[in-house]
Design an enzyme around this catalytic site. Sequence first.
Site, PDB file in Angstrom:
ATOM      1  N   LYS A 202      27.140 -10.458 -65.613  1.00 14.77           N
ATOM      2  CA  LYS A 202      26.181 -10.110 -64.569  1.00 14.77           C
ATOM      3  C   LYS A 202      26.391  -8.659 -64.155  1.00 14.77           C
ATOM      4  O   LYS A 202      27.446  -8.297 -63.635  1.00 14.77           O
ATOM      5  CB  LYS A 202      26.344 -11.032 -63.369  1.00 14.77           C
ATOM      6  CG  LYS A 202      25.366 -10.710 -62.247  1.00 14.77           C
ATOM      7  CD  LYS A 202      25.341 -11.771 -61.186  1.00 14.77           C
ATOM      8  CE  LYS A 202      24.346 -11.405 -60.098  1.00 14.77           C
ATOM      9  NZ  LYS A 202      24.313 -12.403 -59.028  1.00 14.77           N
ATOM     10  N   LYS A 256      22.743 -11.341 -67.487  1.00 13.63           N
ATOM     11  CA  LYS A 256      21.800 -11.060 -66.409  1.00 13.63           C
ATOM     12  C   LYS A 256      21.918  -9.624 -65.946  1.00 13.63           C
ATOM     13  O   LYS A 256      23.042  -9.184 -65.689  1.00 13.63           O
ATOM     14  CB  LYS A 256      22.115 -12.010 -65.254  1.00 13.63           C
ATOM     15  CG  LYS A 256      21.286 -11.805 -64.028  1.00 13.63           C
ATOM     16  CD  LYS A 256      21.666 -12.818 -62.998  1.00 13.63           C
ATOM     17  CE  LYS A 256      20.889 -12.508 -61.742  1.00 13.63           C
ATOM     18  NZ  LYS A 256      21.566 -12.913 -60.565  1.00 13.63           N
TER      19      LYS A 256
END
Length: 332
Positions: A202, A256
């Site tokens: 992330k 992400k």
Amino acid sequence: MPSPFAPFPLNRSRRLRRTGWMRDMVAQSSLTADDLIWPIFVREGEGVVEPVASMPGVNRLSVDEAVRAANEAAALGIPCIALFPYTKAQHKTPECEEAFNPENLVNRATRAIKAAVPGIGVMLDVALDPYNSMGHDGLVRDGVVVNDETLMALEKQALVQAEAGADILGPSDMMDGRIGIIRQALEAHDFPDVAIMAYSAKFASAFYGPFRDAVGASGALKGDKSTYQIDARNADEALREVARDISEGADMVMVKPGMPYLDICQRVKAEFGLPTFAYQVSGEYAMIMAAGGRGWIDEEKAMLESLMGFKRAGCDGVLTYFAPRVAALLAE
Ligand code: PBG
């Protein structure tokens, strides 16, 4: 080494592109409703469908409307929905107590959905930001997002979510050691079957902006998240994060945002072979909708092409706000 391919004109790439049936026949990747996880924003109230300004077509739903959305998802063949709470300001505190309230919004919504739509999977985010008056994913002490104390809060949050019936927990906080703590807590409290989809890779990203509006975290956030989310310049570090999360007990991993990080998707899938997901985040959605809305791109084609990119990169599935629209389109 000599090329195994015949030279032009014996070899003509366009032969296989000549007709639709031929293109379909040789197509390498495919996109189906099975590949989709639909993120849904929930809020208080009844019968409420409240548009999110920066995400055209996306709404905050009261629990009863979220149940309707879950039914819609099931009818469309979408296997799983992910719930995110829009938390009222008075429920945001420095200690984030609302995160481990068994009766908080996402836990109530999960119970209602599990009772009404047994066939659908429910995924919940493990992170403190919706409940934090500082807007951060972890507890803030003297201006610093502290790691180890946050882990204790995440553990409590994960357990009330498992208790509420979540099938998949998605730790999205990027604290060190969180997957191990959560996995051990699940084992110790008799939730051995709850799956973990770790937000492993992330990145600290500008593409989360509309999401923070949607959950009401934008105003609260002091500073940015670069002391815990990955620096956009780093790829090897993302792979190390994935490796560590797997070693601590993650069942699936996520990259992400999605589109700017397709290289990471491809490397993660190739290196670890675990179920690998991309999150096509709020800013990616907003860009396609904004350009589509102005007639600058063909919105529907851009949507499909963006999702196919994840499949081509090796992802097994995608979290996307387009989920119901794509699933309906694919069903036609
Ligand atoms: C919070 C969280 C974020 C997203 C999912 N969980 C935002 C953030 O880290 O600031 C972003 C999703 C999106 O932008 O669509 N832990």
